[in-house]
Design a protein around this motif. Structure first.
Motif, PDB file in Angstrom:
ATOM      1  N   LYS A  32     -16.896 -26.850  26.162  1.00 55.51           N
ATOM      2  CA  LYS A  32     -16.249 -25.526  26.232  1.00 55.51           C
ATOM      3  C   LYS A  32     -14.744 -25.668  26.419  1.00 55.51           C
ATOM      4  O   LYS A  32     -13.971 -24.885  25.885  1.00 55.51           O
TER       5      LYS A  32
ATOM      6  N   SER B 274     -16.220 -17.789  24.593  1.00 53.34           N
ATOM      7  CA  SER B 274     -16.094 -16.440  25.150  1.00 53.34           C
ATOM      8  C   SER B 274     -17.474 -15.881  25.432  1.00 53.34           C
ATOM      9  O   SER B 274     -18.474 -16.414  24.978  1.00 53.34           O
ATOM     10  N   GLY B 275     -17.483 -14.782  26.181  1.00 49.47           N
ATOM     11  CA  GLY B 275     -18.715 -14.068  26.437  1.00 49.47           C
ATOM     12  C   GLY B 275     -19.384 -14.361  27.761  1.00 49.47           C
ATOM     13  O   GLY B 275     -20.091 -13.518  28.282  1.00 49.47           O
ATOM     14  N   VAL B 276     -19.182 -15.552  28.327  1.00 50.42           N
ATOM     15  CA  VAL B 276     -19.836 -15.887  29.581  1.00 50.42           C
ATOM     16  C   VAL B 276     -19.171 -15.172  30.750  1.00 50.42           C
ATOM     17  O   VAL B 276     -19.832 -14.670  31.639  1.00 50.42           O
TER      18      VAL B 276
ATOM     19  N   GLN C  18     -14.956 -10.707  27.866  1.00 54.22           N
ATOM     20  CA  GLN C  18     -14.603 -10.738  26.449  1.00 54.22           C
ATOM     21  C   GLN C  18     -13.324 -11.519  26.136  1.00 54.22           C
ATOM     22  O   GLN C  18     -13.044 -11.801  24.986  1.00 54.22           O
TER      23      GLN C  18
ATOM     24  N   PRO D  69     -11.385 -14.593  25.443  1.00 56.86           N
ATOM     25  CA  PRO D  69     -11.818 -15.946  25.102  1.00 56.86           C
ATOM     26  C   PRO D  69     -11.019 -17.021  25.836  1.00 56.86           C
ATOM     27  O   PRO D  69      -9.853 -16.826  26.172  1.00 56.86           O
TER      28      PRO D  69
END
Length: 130
Positions: free
Chosen positions: A93, A99-101, A104, A106
């Motif tokens: 990563k 992104s997303g974890v 929004q 990134p």
């Protein structure tokens, strides 16, 4: 009268100076471990700190405060239980971004960071687990 007052003051001062307050032993014993010195006592701390300091990590992350990205402590609290298996995945990563974890926004890719260095950085971040 002055002599008696001065003598009593001197005795009181000596007694106060010679009082033996209870000493606390900070040495580790089998029954009493030394208090945790925090993340910096972990051997993964110094190498990871050096690597993260040489990148732009501090632009978005702080050890204990949320900036653009999560704090190192939040990351550690989320993933430390999955170590060591999660370390290569989190290192990817860092290298590839994502992104997303955590929302929004990134995380930027760091393609110049090697897998080994990224894993060292992840180990450093995981030292912040509460």
């Amino acid at each position: 009268m002055k002599r008696i007052g001065l003598t009593l003051l001197t005795i009181a001062t000596l007694v106060a100076c010679n009082s033996n307050p209870k000493k606390t032993d900070t040495a580790a014993t089998p029954d009493k471990p030394v208090a945790d010195a925090g993340p910096s006592s972990n051997p993964d701390y110094a190498p990871g700190l050096e690597l993260t300091s040489a990148t732009d990590c501090a632009t978005c992350h702080k050890p204990y405060e949320v900036l653009t990205g999560p704090s190192y402590q939040d990351i550690a609290n989320k993933y430390a239980a999955e170590a060591p298996g999660i370390i290569p995945k989190l290192a990817e990563k860092i290298i590839n971004g994502g992104s997303g974890v955590w929302g929004q926004i990134p995380m930027l890719a760091h393609p110049t960071v090697t897998q080994a260095d990224a894993e060292t950085m992840v180990k450093y971040i995981l030292t912040f687990k509460k």
